[in-house]
Design an enzyme around this catalytic site. Structure first.
Site, PDB file in Angstrom:
ATOM      1  N   ASP A 197      -5.382  19.218  11.641  1.00  0.00           N
ATOM      2  CA  ASP A 197      -5.830  17.830  11.731  1.00  0.00           C
ATOM      3  C   ASP A 197      -4.601  16.938  11.907  1.00  0.00           C
ATOM      4  O   ASP A 197      -3.496  17.300  11.481  1.00  0.00           O
ATOM      5  CB  ASP A 197      -6.602  17.422  10.478  1.00  0.00           C
ATOM      6  N   GLU A 201      -3.211  12.594  11.987  1.00  0.00           N
ATOM      7  CA  GLU A 201      -3.461  11.165  11.835  1.00  0.00           C
ATOM      8  C   GLU A 201      -2.562  10.441  12.827  1.00  0.00           C
ATOM      9  O   GLU A 201      -1.448  10.917  13.144  1.00  0.00           O
ATOM     10  CB  GLU A 201      -3.184  10.697  10.404  1.00  0.00           C
ATOM     11  N   GLU A 259      -5.825  -2.060  10.709  1.00  0.00           N
ATOM     12  CA  GLU A 259      -7.145  -1.430  10.680  1.00  0.00           C
ATOM     13  C   GLU A 259      -7.044   0.095  10.646  1.00  0.00           C
ATOM     14  O   GLU A 259      -7.932   0.773  10.111  1.00  0.00           O
ATOM     15  CB  GLU A 259      -7.997  -1.879  11.874  1.00  0.00           C
ATOM     16  N   HIS A 308      -8.544   9.340   4.730  1.00  0.00           N
ATOM     17  CA  HIS A 308      -8.246  10.487   5.572  1.00  0.00           C
ATOM     18  C   HIS A 308      -6.802  10.908   5.341  1.00  0.00           C
ATOM     19  O   HIS A 308      -5.915  10.083   5.170  1.00  0.00           O
ATOM     20  CB  HIS A 308      -8.437  10.128   7.053  1.00  0.00           C
ATOM     21  N   ASP A 334      -7.755  16.962   5.033  1.00  0.00           N
ATOM     22  CA  ASP A 334      -8.856  17.168   5.972  1.00  0.00           C
ATOM     23  C   ASP A 334      -8.843  18.586   6.544  1.00  0.00           C
ATOM     24  O   ASP A 334      -9.903  19.163   6.813  1.00  0.00           O
ATOM     25  CB  ASP A 334      -8.781  16.146   7.117  1.00  0.00           C
TER      26      ASP A 334
END
Length: 245
Positions: free
Chosen positions: A7, A9, A52, A158, A163
């Site tokens: 995973d 980010e 955000e 997250h 994850d």
């Protein structure tokens, strides 16, 4: 089979808009068993991380200001994943970012050239798999945890490694679970053959003579009750699918 559950980010949605990786997490499995090897790295994206996006994964500019840039960690990361089957939820997103980073790195280097991912790794997308298995339902990682009764209560934000750990459990549940083999006193050759041909299955041989097992059939009342219960579950499924649409 060597698999890496992976995973990432990022700073945003699309690398074409200049967004970069900020974290990579990966866990190694061999023959559906965790090896204990993991890869985890925060990355300085060399750009601002929008508020955000920080709200989603909690990684802000200050958190990665002193982390290495991708060029510094690329070789170690590539060595961890090369040749493995990558198990990723929504694989085009993560693979797209990794390939973008590798492409920029390759422009800076003359040798060695790393990537693209799909030329060196098989890629299994668990989101595509989940949509085929559960059409018309939500198939986010959180939804799959709920469907397969996997505890993700510790997942507030997250995080790539967290994850990956959760996705590994989801993947194993979706594909039959992770179980050990229980075999009787077979020869060494039989044991080896069983290990290669029955991965992921739980087998126990029973010494039974013909007629020893009694067959119990349902009564008419039990069949009626079973049919009613199946119809109720089917109705509940249709109502759930309609609410998810």
């Amino acid at each position: 089979m060597r698999q890496v559950i992976l995973d990432t980010e990022t700073t945003g949605i699309d690398p074409k808009d200049g967004h970069r990786l900020v974290e990579i997490g990966a866990i190694e499995m061999v023959n559906r068993r965790f090896t204990g090897r993991t890869y985890h790295q925060y990355i300085n994206p060399e750009r601002h991380i929008d508020a955000e996006v920080v709200a989603v994964h909690g990684i802000d500019d200050a958190r990665v200001a002193n982390e290495p840039v991708f060029a510094k960690i690329a070789d170690e990361f590539w060595a961890f994943i090369e040749g493995a089957e990558l198990v990723i939820h929504n694989a085009p997103f993560d693979v797209g970012f990794i390939d973008h980073e590798l492409g920029m790195l390759n422009q800076q280097r003359k040798t060695p050239v790393l990537g693209p991912v799909r030329d060196h790794c098989a890629v299994l997308d668990t989101l595509t798999m989940a949509r085929a298995m559960h059409p018309g339902q939500r198939n986010s990682l959180d939804a799959l945890c709920k469907r397969y009764d996997i505890d993700n209560g510790h997942r507030v934000l997250h995080g790539a490694l967290l994850d990956s750990e959760i996705l590994a459990e989801v993947y194993l549940a979706m594909t039959g679970g992770q179980t050990a083999l229980t075999l009787d006193a077979a020869s060494a050759a039989e044991q080896e053959q069983a290990d290669t041909s029955t991965e992921g299955l739980s087998i126990q041989r029973l010494a039974l003579t013909p007629g020893q097992l009694r067959v119990v059939r349902p009564t008419e009342a039990e069949q009626v009750a079973h049919k009613a219960k199946c119809e109720a579950h089917q109705l509940k499924w249709f109502e759930g699918a309609a609410s998810d649409a």
